[in-house]
Design a protein around this motif. Structure first.
Motif, PDB file in Angstrom:
ATOM      1  N   ASP A  28       0.593   0.318  -2.652  1.00  0.00           N
ATOM      2  CA  ASP A  28       0.728   0.175  -1.199  1.00  0.00           C
ATOM      3  C   ASP A  28       0.834   1.531  -0.510  1.00  0.00           C
ATOM      4  O   ASP A  28       0.345   1.707   0.609  1.00  0.00           O
ATOM      5  CB  ASP A  28       1.929  -0.691  -0.835  1.00  0.00           C
ATOM      6  CG  ASP A  28       1.686  -2.167  -1.090  1.00  0.00           C
ATOM      7  OD1 ASP A  28       0.508  -2.573  -1.207  1.00  0.00           O
ATOM      8  OD2 ASP A  28       2.679  -2.920  -1.190  1.00  0.00           O
ATOM      9  N   PHE A  31      -2.638   2.836  -0.237  1.00  0.00           N
ATOM     10  CA  PHE A  31      -3.309   2.130   0.865  1.00  0.00           C
ATOM     11  C   PHE A  31      -2.901   2.762   2.195  1.00  0.00           C
ATOM     12  O   PHE A  31      -3.746   3.002   3.068  1.00  0.00           O
ATOM     13  CB  PHE A  31      -2.941   0.644   0.878  1.00  0.00           C
ATOM     14  CG  PHE A  31      -3.370  -0.145  -0.320  1.00  0.00           C
ATOM     15  CD1 PHE A  31      -4.451   0.241  -1.105  1.00  0.00           C
ATOM     16  CD2 PHE A  31      -2.700  -1.304  -0.659  1.00  0.00           C
ATOM     17  CE1 PHE A  31      -4.854  -0.509  -2.205  1.00  0.00           C
ATOM     18  CE2 PHE A  31      -3.089  -2.059  -1.757  1.00  0.00           C
ATOM     19  CZ  PHE A  31      -4.166  -1.660  -2.532  1.00  0.00           C
ATOM     20  N   LYS A  67      -7.687   0.564   2.386  1.00  0.00           N
ATOM     21  CA  LYS A  67      -7.515  -0.270   1.195  1.00  0.00           C
ATOM     22  C   LYS A  67      -8.766  -0.249   0.330  1.00  0.00           C
ATOM     23  O   LYS A  67      -8.682  -0.250  -0.900  1.00  0.00           O
ATOM     24  CB  LYS A  67      -7.195  -1.715   1.583  1.00  0.00           C
ATOM     25  CG  LYS A  67      -5.779  -1.930   2.027  1.00  0.00           C
ATOM     26  CD  LYS A  67      -5.542  -3.398   2.351  1.00  0.00           C
ATOM     27  CE  LYS A  67      -4.104  -3.638   2.761  1.00  0.00           C
ATOM     28  NZ  LYS A  67      -3.877  -5.069   3.064  1.00  0.00           N
ATOM     29  N   SER A  71      -8.452   1.237  -3.291  1.00  0.00           N
ATOM     30  CA  SER A  71      -8.726   0.272  -4.364  1.00  0.00           C
ATOM     31  C   SER A  71      -9.807   0.799  -5.299  1.00  0.00           C
ATOM     32  O   SER A  71      -9.692   0.693  -6.525  1.00  0.00           O
ATOM     33  CB  SER A  71      -9.154  -1.074  -3.776  1.00  0.00           C
ATOM     34  OG  SER A  71      -8.085  -1.672  -3.087  1.00  0.00           O
ATOM     35  N   TYR A  82      -8.358  -3.908  -8.139  1.00  0.00           N
ATOM     36  CA  TYR A  82      -7.939  -4.047  -6.746  1.00  0.00           C
ATOM     37  C   TYR A  82      -9.127  -4.311  -5.828  1.00  0.00           C
ATOM     38  O   TYR A  82      -9.044  -5.134  -4.927  1.00  0.00           O
ATOM     39  CB  TYR A  82      -7.198  -2.794  -6.259  1.00  0.00           C
ATOM     40  CG  TYR A  82      -5.790  -2.702  -6.765  1.00  0.00           C
ATOM     41  CD1 TYR A  82      -4.786  -3.513  -6.245  1.00  0.00           C
ATOM     42  CD2 TYR A  82      -5.448  -1.789  -7.754  1.00  0.00           C
ATOM     43  CE1 TYR A  82      -3.489  -3.431  -6.707  1.00  0.00           C
ATOM     44  CE2 TYR A  82      -4.154  -1.699  -8.227  1.00  0.00           C
ATOM     45  CZ  TYR A  82      -3.177  -2.519  -7.697  1.00  0.00           C
ATOM     46  OH  TYR A  82      -1.896  -2.435  -8.158  1.00  0.00           O
TER      47      TYR A  82
END
Length: 166
Positions: A28, A31, A67, A71, A82
């Motif tokens: 996170d 991200f 993201k 990912s 991800y």
């Protein structure tokens, strides 16, 4: 893709999982870092011309863009999935080509840039610079910033050739 640059993706010089946890609290945090990166990209006149928001795939917020990149990197670095979990296909490295082709042809770019359909050296350098600034903004250490930035700089040539826009 530049086949010589792809070898760099096997380099082990990227941040380790432990460094990612220690520095950013885990996925996170990465991200968030790349979300901050895209906020900077959208504000930069050199970079925001690459985002043709008439397309649903492009017309998303900074965190969504972040993201996707984060990912893709974690999938490459750590063998995670991800990117697949975002519902955008099996691998980012297959999805990125049409996205980047659309960016290179974006009608907001200067006509000469649309015609050569390459990213410029200034855009390449700004992309990495915005990552470095975002890494600082989220509070990561200088060591982490340097490690991430060095790995990205060593591997960005996978999107070559770039055109010098001096």
């Amino acid at each position: 893709l530049n086949p010589n640059a792809i070898r760099g993706f096997t380099s082990r010089d990227y941040p380790t999982k432990q460094e990612l946890r220690d520095e950013l609290g885990g996925p996170d945090g990465l991200f968030c870092l790349f979300g901050c990166h895209y906020m900077r990209m959208f504000e930069d006149p050199r970079m925001n011309v690459l985002f043709d928001t008439r397309h649903d795939d492009t017309n998303v917020n900074a965190l969504e863009h972040g993201k996707r990149v984060a990912s893709a990197l974690m999938d490459r670095w750590y063998g995670t999935s991800y990117f697949r979990s975002l519902g955008r296909g099996f691998s980012a490295f297959f999805a990125v080509t049409p996205t980047h082709q659309r960016a290179k042809a974006c009608p907001m770019r200067p006509v000469k840039h649309q015609n050569h359909r390459k990213f410029t050296t200034t855009q390449r350098d700004a992309w990495i610079g915005h990552v470095m600034c975002a890494a600082e903004e989220v509070g990561s250490s200088e060591h982490f910033q340097l490690k991430l930035g060095t790995w990205l700089a060593a591997n960005v040539d996978v999107y070559a050739p770039f055109v010098n826009d001096d």
